[in-house]
Design a protein around this motif. Structure first.
Motif, PDB file in Angstrom:
ATOM      1  N   PRO A   1      13.499   8.960   0.932  1.00 16.22           N
ATOM      2  CA  PRO A   1      12.610   7.829   1.241  1.00 16.22           C
ATOM      3  C   PRO A   1      11.571   8.180   2.303  1.00 16.22           C
ATOM      4  O   PRO A   1      10.416   7.751   2.212  1.00 16.22           O
ATOM      5  N   TYR A   2      11.981   8.946   3.310  1.00 16.85           N
ATOM      6  CA  TYR A   2      11.051   9.342   4.371  1.00 16.85           C
ATOM      7  C   TYR A   2       9.952  10.245   3.798  1.00 16.85           C
ATOM      8  O   TYR A   2       8.777  10.107   4.150  1.00 16.85           O
ATOM      9  N   ALA A   3      10.365  11.149   2.915  1.00 19.65           N
ATOM     10  CA  ALA A   3       9.393  12.064   2.299  1.00 19.65           C
ATOM     11  C   ALA A   3       8.389  11.277   1.452  1.00 19.65           C
ATOM     12  O   ALA A   3       7.191  11.593   1.444  1.00 19.65           O
ATOM     13  N   ARG A   4       8.893  10.255   0.740  1.00 20.47           N
ATOM     14  CA  ARG A   4       7.988   9.429  -0.075  1.00 20.47           C
ATOM     15  C   ARG A   4       6.943   8.746   0.797  1.00 20.47           C
ATOM     16  O   ARG A   4       5.752   8.724   0.478  1.00 20.47           O
ATOM     17  N   LEU A   5       7.382   8.162   1.913  1.00 17.33           N
ATOM     18  CA  LEU A   5       6.453   7.490   2.824  1.00 17.33           C
ATOM     19  C   LEU A   5       5.441   8.465   3.408  1.00 17.33           C
ATOM     20  O   LEU A   5       4.233   8.176   3.450  1.00 17.33           O
ATOM     21  N   LYS A   6       5.917   9.616   3.845  1.00 15.63           N
ATOM     22  CA  LYS A   6       5.034  10.625   4.449  1.00 15.63           C
ATOM     23  C   LYS A   6       4.003  11.110   3.431  1.00 15.63           C
ATOM     24  O   LYS A   6       2.815  11.238   3.747  1.00 15.63           O
ATOM     25  N   ASN A   7       4.444  11.364   2.208  1.00 13.98           N
ATOM     26  CA  ASN A   7       3.520  11.852   1.185  1.00 13.98           C
ATOM     27  C   ASN A   7       2.450  10.812   0.850  1.00 13.98           C
ATOM     28  O   ASN A   7       1.277  11.152   0.660  1.00 13.98           O
ATOM     29  N   LYS A   8       2.867   9.545   0.762  1.00 17.55           N
ATOM     30  CA  LYS A   8       1.902   8.488   0.461  1.00 17.55           C
ATOM     31  C   LYS A   8       0.895   8.341   1.592  1.00 17.55           C
ATOM     32  O   LYS A   8      -0.307   8.169   1.366  1.00 17.55           O
ATOM     33  N   LEU A   9       1.381   8.455   2.833  1.00 19.68           N
ATOM     34  CA  LEU A   9       0.499   8.364   3.996  1.00 19.68           C
ATOM     35  C   LEU A   9      -0.505   9.512   3.989  1.00 19.68           C
ATOM     36  O   LEU A   9      -1.708   9.303   4.227  1.00 19.68           O
ATOM     37  N   ASP A  10      -0.016  10.722   3.720  1.00 22.61           N
ATOM     38  CA  ASP A  10      -0.904  11.891   3.660  1.00 22.61           C
ATOM     39  C   ASP A  10      -1.948  11.728   2.559  1.00 22.61           C
ATOM     40  O   ASP A  10      -3.112  12.087   2.726  1.00 22.61           O
ATOM     41  N   GLU A  11      -1.506  11.156   1.445  1.00 25.59           N
ATOM     42  CA  GLU A  11      -2.408  10.956   0.294  1.00 25.59           C
ATOM     43  C   GLU A  11      -3.538   9.988   0.652  1.00 25.59           C
ATOM     44  O   GLU A  11      -4.714  10.229   0.330  1.00 25.59           O
ATOM     45  N   LEU A  12      -3.193   8.890   1.332  1.00 24.90           N
ATOM     46  CA  LEU A  12      -4.205   7.901   1.709  1.00 24.90           C
ATOM     47  C   LEU A  12      -5.202   8.473   2.716  1.00 24.90           C
ATOM     48  O   LEU A  12      -6.405   8.200   2.645  1.00 24.90           O
TER      49      LEU A  12
ATOM     50  N   VAL B   1       0.819  -1.219   0.000  1.00 17.02           N
ATOM     51  CA  VAL B   1       0.000   0.000   0.000  1.00 17.02           C
ATOM     52  C   VAL B   1       0.854   1.270   0.000  1.00 17.02           C
ATOM     53  O   VAL B   1       0.547   2.235  -0.708  1.00 17.02           O
ATOM     54  N   LEU B   2       1.931   1.265   0.790  1.00 15.78           N
ATOM     55  CA  LEU B   2       2.666   2.513   1.042  1.00 15.78           C
ATOM     56  C   LEU B   2       3.902   2.722   0.170  1.00 15.78           C
ATOM     57  O   LEU B   2       4.348   3.862   0.011  1.00 15.78           O
ATOM     58  N   LEU B   3       4.478   1.649  -0.358  1.00 18.14           N
ATOM     59  CA  LEU B   3       5.714   1.816  -1.125  1.00 18.14           C
ATOM     60  C   LEU B   3       5.416   2.025  -2.607  1.00 18.14           C
ATOM     61  O   LEU B   3       4.568   1.341  -3.186  1.00 18.14           O
ATOM     62  N   THR B   4       6.131   2.968  -3.198  1.00 20.57           N
ATOM     63  CA  THR B   4       5.882   3.321  -4.596  1.00 20.57           C
ATOM     64  C   THR B   4       7.087   3.069  -5.496  1.00 20.57           C
ATOM     65  O   THR B   4       7.040   3.376  -6.687  1.00 20.57           O
TER      66      THR B   4
ATOM     67  N   LEU C   1       2.589   7.169  13.440  1.00 17.40           N
ATOM     68  CA  LEU C   1       3.484   6.728  12.369  1.00 17.40           C
ATOM     69  C   LEU C   1       4.052   7.935  11.626  1.00 17.40           C
ATOM     70  O   LEU C   1       5.256   7.995  11.329  1.00 17.40           O
ATOM     71  N   ASN C   2       3.189   8.901  11.372  1.00 18.89           N
ATOM     72  CA  ASN C   2       3.613  10.122  10.667  1.00 18.89           C
ATOM     73  C   ASN C   2       4.661  10.879  11.476  1.00 18.89           C
ATOM     74  O   ASN C   2       5.697  11.322  10.953  1.00 18.89           O
ATOM     75  N   THR C   3       4.411  11.006  12.784  1.00 19.03           N
ATOM     76  CA  THR C   3       5.335  11.722  13.668  1.00 19.03           C
ATOM     77  C   THR C   3       6.689  11.018  13.726  1.00 19.03           C
ATOM     78  O   THR C   3       7.741  11.667  13.714  1.00 19.03           O
ATOM     79  N   ILE C   4       6.660   9.702  13.791  1.00 17.51           N
ATOM     80  CA  ILE C   4       7.916   8.921  13.860  1.00 17.51           C
ATOM     81  C   ILE C   4       8.710   9.091  12.570  1.00 17.51           C
ATOM     82  O   ILE C   4       9.941   9.257  12.595  1.00 17.51           O
ATOM     83  N   ILE C   5       8.013   9.059  11.425  1.00 17.11           N
ATOM     84  CA  ILE C   5       8.699   9.251  10.134  1.00 17.11           C
ATOM     85  C   ILE C   5       9.351  10.629  10.078  1.00 17.11           C
ATOM     86  O   ILE C   5      10.519  10.764   9.699  1.00 17.11           O
ATOM     87  N   VAL C   6       8.602  11.656  10.485  1.00 18.63           N
ATOM     88  CA  VAL C   6       9.138  13.032  10.480  1.00 18.63           C
ATOM     89  C   VAL C   6      10.312  13.145  11.451  1.00 18.63           C
ATOM     90  O   VAL C   6      11.343  13.774  11.154  1.00 18.63           O
ATOM     91  N   GLY C   7      10.174  12.498  12.628  1.00 17.68           N
ATOM     92  CA  GLY C   7      11.250  12.537  13.626  1.00 17.68           C
ATOM     93  C   GLY C   7      12.527  11.886  13.129  1.00 17.68           C
ATOM     94  O   GLY C   7      13.631  12.413  13.329  1.00 17.68           O
TER      95      GLY C   7
END
Length: 546
Positions: A305-316, A237-240, A286-292
């Motif tokens: 890679p962190y930005a990609r995960l965060k953006n996908k999470l925000d999109e969902l 779901v999250l990896l692009t 999860l979002n906070t941990i990625i940003v941290g």
């Protein structure tokens, strides 16, 4: 050996012309042997009042022989003319029954203990014989239709052997497959109103068929918690990305996801928590941990890679199409109630859950099916010490989820369905696969199905695939697959005493799926109201577009 008994001669049963010899055995070779038939004798029986006798000697019909005190039943597989004017037919032995003092057959059972010898007479099989062959035993069974070519002998499926060793329902588009699937599931539900059946419905066809005896789920009421996804499903779901980048992204996701699960209050009750543990966690955590983690990096390039995960999470989270799974409100521990609702525990007289995934965005459909299938399997494993509640998982359009192409996306769902096919019976999980393209299924999955219900298949590769999955004794029946009419099927395997050709019963209109083909000729005569149709369609399209 070329001589046959006269019409009034002393045949094995002595019951007149219908029971006189129609040929002799000429070759015995295990399951497949040859007989020589008298063409004139077969012609004289074609107008016989008994439909089974009138079919004698034709491909797909049955013949019988006397061996000791038993009747041997065989199926005619192929026929060819011989040089001496007779017909040579290949046969497959199906089983044997006891021959009583009047010549009737009783106690039919699958398999052969003694074979006939060359020269043994061959006789036609009557409807009365077939009644003995197909008489349902006291084992739990469902009746699905009428055995061909009779008018009143019922075709029965034995539920325990069929479900314990999985089953498949196959048929090309337009053969009545969906209605036949609904019929089988309705009969199982009627037999076991406190059963537990989960059906994956990719086209939204079956809700109409089971609204009276099942629970219906779709994107509006499924409420599938995102935290039930295991790590592999999270990745889908999250990896692009692909290749080395994907592996790097996966490593980062694993670290952040484990931290989010561990942070949950529910995790405190358990000793060890892994990335696969179905522990509720907050998406904001999860979002906070990625940003941290991203903030700890020295170089800006490392943060990609962190930005990609965060953006996908925000999109969902922002996309309303995913709200059935990624709603921020779904953070309470609803696992118990979700399982009870989905698996019908208790069933309360509504034993089937229809999960309509037609409204699920196409890029996560396979993940949703993966989660549902894995929940069934994992529940069965972890409830082994409890009172057993076997579950039947029915998967429509199975070739989508277990494709032959191993490089296709959606490997999580492929792995779990293959595992259920191989190991499910140990844990009380049954798998029902429904597909119009068996040749597109992964190798070996179809052969794991102990019972195969095949309707007409128009494609040569599909026919060959089914033939390869079936025992040799069923070949004569399988050769009839291209010639089957709509709502007719061949049933082979564990669920039947011997292979049978069945005409399915008619199903009441309110129990049929919404799968009937539109009549172009009739509908193209209708006109008026197009403007309103377009406006309403565009509104729905924009509001719920996939």
């Amino acid at each position: 050996m070329n001589n046959f008994a006269d019409d009034g001669g002393n045949s094995a049963s002595g019951a007149g012309s219908a029971q006189d010899s129609i040929g002799i055995v000429v070759d015995i070779a295990g399951s497949g042997s040859q007989i020589r038939l008298d063409a004139a004798r077969l012609g004289s029986l074609q107008n016989h009042a008994d439909p089974s006798i009138s079919m004698s000697g034709q491909v797909g019909s049955q013949v019988k022989m006397v061996v000791g005190r038993n009747w041997l039943i065989a199926n005619v597989r192929t026929m060819r003319a011989s040089d001496d004017g007779h017909i040579v037919a290949h046969i497959d032995f199906l089983g044997e029954g006891t021959r009583d003092g009047t010549g009737k057959m009783t106690n039919f059972r699958r398999g052969v203990t003694r074979y006939p010898v060359p020269g043994c007479e061959v006789l036609p099989v009557s409807t009365e014989d077939l009644r003995s062959v197909f008489a349902a035993s006291d084992e739990p069974h469902i009746e699905i239709g009428t055995v061909y070519p009779t008018d009143d002998i019922r075709g029965a499926l034995y539920v325990d052997p069929m479900l314990s060793k999985h089953f498949a329902i196959l048929g090309s588009t337009g053969t009545g497959k969906s209605t036949s699937v609904a019929l089988v599931l309705h009969r199982i539900s009627q037999l076991s109103p406190e059963g537990h059946i989960v059906m994956i419905d990719p086209h939204g066809e079956y809700s109409a068929a089971f609204k009276g005896c099942g629970e219906l789920f779709n994107v509006d009421n499924l409420q599938l918690p995102y935290w039930l996804l295991n790590f592999e499903e999270h990745c889908e779901v999250l990896l692009t990305t692909d290749g080395a980048e994907r592996q790097r992204d996966a490593d980062i996701l694993a670290k952040c996801l484990l931290a989010a699960r561990t942070k949950s209050k529910t995790a405190e009750q358990y000793g060890k928590v892994t990335v696969d543990s179905p522990i509720p966690y907050l998406l904001t955590d999860l979002n906070t941990i990625i940003v941290g983690e991203m903030g700890k990096l020295d170089r800006a390039g490392d943060s990609t890679p962190y930005a990609r995960l965060k953006n996908k999470l925000d999109e969902l989270k922002a996309d309303p199409r995913y709200s059935f799974m990624f709603s921020g409100m779904m953070v309470s521990d609803t696992m118990g109630s979700f399982l009870a609702k989905l698996f019908r525990l208790p069933a309360n007289g509504r034993p089937i859950s229809i999960v309509d995934v037609s409204g699920v965005p196409s890029d996560v459909t396979s993940v949703v099916v993966s989660v549902l299938a894995r929940m069934v399997f994992d529940y069965a494993i972890w409830s082994r010490t409890e009172a057993q509640r076997p579950i039947l998982l029915v998967c429509e359009e199975a070739h989508r989820y277990v494709p032959k192409d191993e490089s296709a996306k959606g490997q999580a769902v492929r792995k779990i369905l293959e595992r259920i096919a191989k190991e499910g019976r140990k844990y009380g999980v049954s798998l029902g696969l429904i597909t119009q393209r068996p040749s597109d299924l992964a190798e070996g999955v179809l052969s794991q199905c102990g019972t195969i219900i095949s309707m007409r298949l128009n494609n040569d590769r599909d026919q060959a695939c089914v033939r390869a999955a079936m025992p040799e004794g069923a070949r004569g029946f399988l050769d009839a697959i291209p010639a089957l009419r709509n709502r007719e099927c061949i049933v082979c395997g564990e669920g039947v005493a011997i292979p049978i050709r069945v005409r399915f019963d008619d199903l009441e209109a309110e129990k049929r799926p919404a799968s009937s083909d539109p009549s172009f000729a009739a509908l193209w005569r209708e006109t008026g109201g197009e403007e309103g149709i377009i406006q309403r369609t565009v509104k729905r399209w924009r509001g719920h577009g996939r």
